[in-house]
Enzyme design. Structure first.
Site, mmCIF file in Angstrom:
data_model
loop_
_atom_site.group_PDB
_atom_site.id
_atom_site.type_symbol
_atom_site.label_atom_id
_atom_site.label_comp_id
_atom_site.label_asym_id
_atom_site.label_seq_id
_atom_site.Cartn_x
_atom_site.Cartn_y
_atom_site.Cartn_z
ATOM 1 N N SER A 13 59.707 -16.346 -10.797
ATOM 2 C CA SER A 13 59.069 -15.887 -9.560
ATOM 3 C C SER A 13 60.091 -15.044 -8.778
ATOM 4 O O SER A 13 61.244 -14.910 -9.199
ATOM 5 C CB SER A 13 58.596 -17.072 -8.745
ATOM 6 O OG SER A 13 59.679 -17.902 -8.448
ATOM 7 N N LYS A 17 57.199 -8.605 -7.418
ATOM 8 C CA LYS A 17 55.883 -8.169 -7.897
ATOM 9 C C LYS A 17 55.101 -7.500 -6.766
ATOM 10 O O LYS A 17 54.460 -6.474 -6.960
ATOM 11 C CB LYS A 17 55.144 -9.436 -8.341
ATOM 12 C CG LYS A 17 54.101 -9.227 -9.342
ATOM 13 C CD LYS A 17 53.581 -10.545 -9.917
ATOM 14 C CE LYS A 17 54.077 -11.836 -9.325
ATOM 15 N NZ LYS A 17 53.103 -12.681 -8.689
ATOM 16 N N GLY A 18 55.181 -8.095 -5.575
ATOM 17 C CA GLY A 18 54.467 -7.556 -4.417
ATOM 18 C C GLY A 18 54.979 -6.172 -4.052
ATOM 19 O O GLY A 18 54.207 -5.272 -3.717
ATOM 20 N N ASP A 71 53.134 -11.109 1.286
ATOM 21 C CA ASP A 71 53.023 -9.866 0.507
ATOM 22 C C ASP A 71 52.056 -8.880 1.166
ATOM 23 O O ASP A 71 52.191 -7.666 0.977
ATOM 24 C CB ASP A 71 52.585 -10.156 -0.928
ATOM 25 C CG ASP A 71 53.785 -10.402 -1.828
ATOM 26 O OD1 ASP A 71 54.783 -9.659 -1.690
ATOM 27 O OD2 ASP A 71 53.741 -11.326 -2.657
ATOM 28 N N LYS A 187 68.721 -8.780 -22.237
ATOM 29 C CA LYS A 187 67.908 -9.492 -23.217
ATOM 30 C C LYS A 187 66.410 -9.284 -22.986
ATOM 31 O O LYS A 187 65.919 -9.439 -21.867
ATOM 32 C CB LYS A 187 68.223 -10.997 -23.140
ATOM 33 C CG LYS A 187 69.635 -11.327 -23.617
ATOM 34 C CD LYS A 187 69.755 -11.078 -25.105
ATOM 35 C CE LYS A 187 71.092 -11.555 -25.650
ATOM 36 N NZ LYS A 187 71.246 -11.155 -27.054
ATOM 37 N N LYS A 189 64.039 -10.989 -24.815
ATOM 38 C CA LYS A 189 63.251 -12.129 -25.287
ATOM 39 C C LYS A 189 62.324 -12.725 -24.219
ATOM 40 O O LYS A 189 61.147 -12.989 -24.497
ATOM 41 C CB LYS A 189 64.188 -13.207 -25.856
ATOM 42 C CG LYS A 189 63.474 -14.313 -26.612
ATOM 43 C CD LYS A 189 63.034 -13.888 -28.006
ATOM 44 C CE LYS A 189 64.206 -13.885 -28.968
ATOM 45 N NZ LYS A 189 63.866 -13.292 -30.262
ATOM 46 N N CYS A 380 56.196 -14.166 21.050
ATOM 47 C CA CYS A 380 55.381 -15.387 21.045
ATOM 48 C C CYS A 380 56.178 -16.578 21.579
ATOM 49 O O CYS A 380 56.394 -16.673 22.778
ATOM 50 C CB CYS A 380 54.812 -15.636 19.649
ATOM 51 S SG CYS A 380 53.316 -16.634 19.716
ATOM 52 N N LEU A 381 56.696 -17.474 20.713
ATOM 53 C CA LEU A 381 57.503 -18.578 21.232
ATOM 54 C C LEU A 381 58.716 -18.032 21.996
ATOM 55 O O LEU A 381 59.210 -18.671 22.929
ATOM 56 C CB LEU A 381 57.965 -19.496 20.096
ATOM 57 C CG LEU A 381 58.634 -20.785 20.548
ATOM 58 C CD1 LEU A 381 57.644 -21.725 21.220
ATOM 59 C CD2 LEU A 381 59.308 -21.508 19.384
ATOM 60 N N HIS A 506 52.561 -10.687 18.243
ATOM 61 C CA HIS A 506 53.510 -10.497 17.133
ATOM 62 C C HIS A 506 53.515 -9.022 16.744
ATOM 63 O O HIS A 506 52.922 -8.644 15.721
ATOM 64 C CB HIS A 506 53.087 -11.355 15.932
ATOM 65 C CG HIS A 506 53.346 -12.809 16.123
ATOM 66 N ND1 HIS A 506 54.592 -13.368 15.981
ATOM 67 C CD2 HIS A 506 52.517 -13.823 16.476
ATOM 68 C CE1 HIS A 506 54.525 -14.670 16.218
ATOM 69 N NE2 HIS A 506 53.279 -14.966 16.531
ATOM 70 N N GLU A 508 55.619 -7.390 15.343
ATOM 71 C CA GLU A 508 56.298 -7.134 14.061
ATOM 72 C C GLU A 508 55.323 -6.852 12.916
ATOM 73 O O GLU A 508 55.701 -6.274 11.911
ATOM 74 C CB GLU A 508 57.224 -8.307 13.697
ATOM 75 C CG GLU A 508 56.548 -9.631 13.370
ATOM 76 C CD GLU A 508 56.349 -10.545 14.571
ATOM 77 O OE1 GLU A 508 56.277 -10.033 15.708
ATOM 78 O OE2 GLU A 508 56.239 -11.780 14.374
HETATM 79 N N1 GLN Z 1 54.197 -22.721 18.981
HETATM 80 C C1 GLN Z 1 53.716 -21.755 19.923
HETATM 81 C C2 GLN Z 1 52.211 -21.836 20.106
HETATM 82 O O1 GLN Z 1 51.494 -22.352 19.343
HETATM 83 C C3 GLN Z 1 54.134 -20.354 19.536
HETATM 84 C C4 GLN Z 1 53.537 -19.892 18.263
HETATM 85 C C5 GLN Z 1 54.240 -18.668 17.691
HETATM 86 O O2 GLN Z 1 55.364 -18.382 18.045
HETATM 87 N N2 GLN Z 1 53.585 -17.974 16.802
HETATM 88 O O3 GLN Z 1 51.652 -21.380 21.008
#
Ligand code: GLN
Length: 542
Positions: A13, A17-18, A71, A187, A189, A380-381, A506, A508
């Site tokens: 693994s 592959k992705g 992925d 190799k 094989k 987020c957090l 998020h 990102e």
């Molecule tokens: N644990 C936090 C919540 O549920 C933040 C979640 C996160 O960072 N994606 O709200």
């Protein structure tokens, strides 16, 4: 009808592959084809949403709120299309659908079996993304050929060629050609064994992609071609690349897209590699060092923060900077601060996470960034930690906390959202997927995005408590983005700081190598300023 490419993996693994599938997707797009991608995962969880990041790496969130395999992040970054939850199916979700049908009585009178019921459901999932607006569907089968769990998937993709017609399906098998030190040889094989195993399931690969450390000789390729019964030009070598974005160019030089199109009898326009070549040049020229601390909980497994890391790199490409990530275990922050070990950083990211462990360390990092003018981005957090810190240390609410970690806190500045109170199931019950936010004119986030309304993906249960909004604003916090109904705070920032920005979302998940996300772009911009000032400062003191 769209053509189908199935990508399987053999030997071990984590072969990439992705990335191979994503690179092929990009190459086909560069030939003017419309491409979509999909991942079939043999594990029994219904989706990866409930899995610990140590088990599975990051959970990638789609616009429609799917919690999917990481992925899919590679797919989106390479083919530059937003995918949906339909692009990821697990054994668990497939059985769930079949069992629900059985309970409804859809199979009344029949014995429900792996073949044909599970395999039919797998084929249905493949058909689901096979719509009129795409020319090619690339389906990656997770796991490794030889695994018990993978068998129904192999049977389904074998049948698929029979159903769809020979020229409409291409099988790509990704294997490893290891270098054995004492023998001083590469190799073949393991590749032979893996192809034998695949054939025993009725699948003869059309193309074999051989991963290797050093390039394979023509002789070795010939050997694989002979022993595995594929054309010599269909033995494609993916030797280790300097960076992942180089991979499409390497695979194109090796002929991967050309052979795939021959197998599928597809004619396309000439490939236009220029934009991608330009990207790779930009990546290679991004060398100005910038050090970013990533304050996380799962730092031993960088895949847990894959999209954050890629977003930082993309932002670096934009500024000609090579981002060096300092992985900082959140629980260690307080000790590191005592030794002044964070001072050498140019910027900080406090990413998302779940559970109490490390939260106080994230707060300590947030405090350090605020007080020492270190550019800091909270996700987020991360927004929760930065809000709690600001409430405690600036707004005078010493007992402020998130109810996620202290349910009876006196000042719940971060609290459970209303519609989460009654939820008892864990899977798929968070606030998930894309939501709009309205940005306040003149704020840093508004300037960064350059637009008044933005959409970002979410995955959380807790959030900024609106009851504390005016109190924190009076202390200087700027709530720079809110939900369209103005109830929820989506972005916060400070004015008198080089870069102190956090979002409930998020971002990102939406960064692309050639289109960095504005919040990451500006974080790295501010971090580079700090780095330049620090170097100037050092020169003056000398
Ligand atoms: N644990 C936090 C919540 O549920 C933040 C979640 C996160 O960072 N994606 O709200």
């Amino acid at each position: 009808m769209p053509k189908h490419i199935f990508v399987t993996g053999g030997v071990v693994s984590s072969l990439g592959k992705g990335l191979t599938a994503s690179s092929l997707g990009r190459l086909l797009k560069m030939r003017g084809l419309r491409v979509t991608m999909q991942k079939l995962d043999p594990y029994i969880n219904v989706d990866p949403g409930t899995m610990n990041p140590y088990e599975h790496g990051e959970v990638f969130v789609t616009d429609d709120g799917g919690e999917t395999d990481l992925d899919l992040g590679h797919y989106e970054r390479f083919i530059d299309e937003s995918l949906t939850r339909s692009s990821n199916a697990t054994t668990g979700s497939i059985y769930q659908a079949v069992l629900a049908a059985e309970r409804r009585g859809d199979y009344l009178g029949k014995t429900v079996q792996v073949i044909p019921h599970i395999t039919d459901e797998i084929k249905r999932r493949i058909q689901r993304v096979s719509t009129d607006d795409v020319d090619v569907v690339i389906t990656e089968v997770g796991g490794t050929v030889g695994d018990i769990e993978i068998l129904p998937f192999l049977e389904a993709i074998r049948q698929f060629r029979k159903d769809a017609g020979r020229d409409n399906v291409c099988y790509v098998h990704v294997t490893l050609v290891p270098f054995i030190g004492p023998a001083g040889e590469q190799k073949t094989k393991p590749t032979q064994h893996s192809v034998t195993e695949l054939r025993s399931r009725g699948i003869q690969p059309d193309i074999i992609v051989c991963r290797s450390e050093a390039p394979l000789s023509e002789e070795l390729k010939r050997k694989i071609s002979n022993l595995c019964d594929v054309d010599e030009q269909a033995v494609v070598n993916a030797a280790d690349a300097r960076n992942i974005y180089e991979l499409p160019l390497i695979l194109h030089d090796e002929g991967l897209d050309t052979v795939a199109l021959e197998v599928l009898r597809l004619e396309t326009e000439e490939i236009d590699l220029q934009p991608w070549t330009a990207l790779v040049h930009t990546v290679e020229a991004a060398t100005r060092p910038v050090r970013i601390g990533l304050i996380g909980k799962y730092v031993q497994l960088p895949d847990a923060y894959l999209s954050v890391v890629e977003s930082l790199k993309h932002a670096g490409f934009h500024h000609g900077a090579g981002v060096e990530i300092e992985w900082i275990q959140a629980e260690d922050v307080e000790g590191l601060l005592a030794q002044d070990r964070l001072a050498a950083l140019d910027g900080l990211v406090i990413p998302g996470g779940f559970g109490a462990r490390g939260f106080e360390g994230k707060i300590a990092a947030a405090r350090y960034a605020r007080e020492n003018e270190i550019p800091c981005l909270g996700l987020c957090l991360g927004l929760h930690a930065m809000t709690v810190e600001f409430a405690r240390d600036v707004a005078g609410l010493a007992e402020a906390n998130s109810t996620e970690f202290e349910p009876t806190t006196r000042h719940p500045v971060i609290d459970l959202m209303h519609d989460q109170r009654e939820v008892t199931e864990k899977g798929g019950t968070m606030r998930l997927g894309a939501y709009y936010a309205v940005l306040s004119p003149g704020t840093r986030v508004h300037t960064a995005y350059g637009e008044p309304v933005v959409s970002e993906r979410h995955r959380h249960r807790f959030e900024f408590n609106p009851q504390y909004r005016s109190r924190l604003e009076q202390a200087g916090l700027i709530c720079s983005g809110v939900s369209p109904d103005r109830r929820l705070v989506e972005f916060i920032e400070l004015a008198d700081h080089p870069y102190w920005v956090a979002t409930q979302a998020h971002p990102e998940f939406k960064s692309r190598p050639d289109r960095p996300h504005p919040l990451f772009r500006d974080l790295i911009g501010a971090a580079l300023d700090r780095s330049a000032n620090r170097i100037d400062g050092m020169q003056t003191t000398n």
